[in-house]
Design an enzyme around this catalytic site. Structure first.
Site, PDB file in Angstrom:
ATOM      1  N   SER A 150       9.499  15.968  13.974  1.00 43.41           N
ATOM      2  CA  SER A 150      10.248  16.588  15.110  1.00 43.41           C
ATOM      3  C   SER A 150      11.502  17.334  14.499  1.00 43.41           C
ATOM      4  O   SER A 150      12.014  16.808  13.647  1.00 43.41           O
ATOM      5  CB  SER A 150      10.783  15.625  16.186  1.00 43.41           C
ATOM      6  OG  SER A 150       9.644  14.879  16.551  1.00 43.41           O
ATOM      7  N   GLN A 151      12.038  18.450  15.343  1.00 37.01           N
ATOM      8  CA  GLN A 151      13.462  19.405  14.989  1.00 37.01           C
ATOM      9  C   GLN A 151      14.393  17.874  15.020  1.00 37.01           C
ATOM     10  O   GLN A 151      14.521  17.255  15.701  1.00 37.01           O
ATOM     11  CB  GLN A 151      13.527  19.841  16.353  1.00 37.01           C
ATOM     12  CG  GLN A 151      14.543  21.106  16.318  1.00 37.01           C
ATOM     13  CD  GLN A 151      14.520  21.622  17.787  1.00 37.01           C
ATOM     14  OE1 GLN A 151      13.906  21.444  18.521  1.00 37.01           O
ATOM     15  NE2 GLN A 151      15.734  22.341  17.744  1.00 37.01           N
TER      16      GLN A 151
END
Ligand code: SAH
Length: 201
Positions: A52-53
């Site tokens: 994920s970011q």
């Protein structure tokens, strides 16, 4: 990364910010994406999955309001990055990954980096991790169209669960689920997100 992607978007918990500054994200991304490890985006980790970011990892960790004694379950180990970040603000993290080819390398990576309070296993996290339940907090890092009932069961009264809910192939709502001391469950939508789909079960 922390100042512009995370603090500027109002994640302020000093323990979460310290964890984001400490965990070496470049060690969790494939070799060929290493130069992009600190960019404001998710990255491929193989098998169609993503890490994920950074902002989303920080934000989800902050929402769980983890304390040093808390026991956390994560569905979707992926690279192990979210587990490593959570392990710096919680007591212990139990994380499960459905793809063996991601679970094994993630376990080795977490071990070699010294995250001794993270326990990583291969399996379908839809069913939680019964032997280690109940959990003070649960992080689901794959999109589902409903909250897996076993996870609600394995959440301790007073606990928090965060999950991307909605269609697995478009945008979902990140939903914060809380179970009060009487066992009553409430849900609160937080922001729109985009996660890879929950598999298995
Ligand atoms: N938390 C990860 C990001 C994971 S992406 C990180 O920090 O890198 C979501 C992960 O969930 C993928 O690796 C996917 O294989 C896994 N997954 C999907 N469904 C699952 C399930 N039912 N049980 C366990 N893992 C699952």
């Amino acid at each position: 990364m922390v100042r512009y992607q995370i603090e500027d978007r109002n994640v302020g918990d000093p323990k979460v910010l310290a964890a984001m500054r400490t965990v070496p994200r470049h060690r969790f991304v494939p070799e060929r994406f290493r130069d992009q490890a600190y960019k404001d985006r998710p990255l491929p980790i193989g098998l169609g999955q993503t890490i994920s970011q950074p902002y989303i990892v920080a934000f989800m960790t902050e929402l769980l309001q983890l304390g040093p004694e808390d026991s956390v379950f994560e569905l979707g180990t992926g690279s192990g990055y979210q587990a490593a970040v959570a392990s710096m603000v919680a007591g212990s993290v139990f994380t499960m990954e459905i793809y063996k080819d991601l679970a094994d390398p993630a376990r080795e990576r977490l071990e070699s980096l010294g995250y001794t309070n993270v326990h990583a296993s291969h399996g379908d996290g839809y069913h939680g991790w019964k032997e280690k339940a109940p959990f003070d907090a649960i992080i689901v890092t794959a999109a589902a169209d409903h909250i897996p009932p076993p996870l609600i069961e394995q959440l301790r009264p007073g606990g928090r669960l965060i999950i991307p809910l909605g269609s697995p192939f478009s945008v979902q709502q990140l939903v914060l689920v809380t179970k009060d001391l009487k066992g009553k469950v409430s849900e609160r939508p937080i922001i729109a997100v985009r996660f890879v789909p929950l598999l298995g079960h």
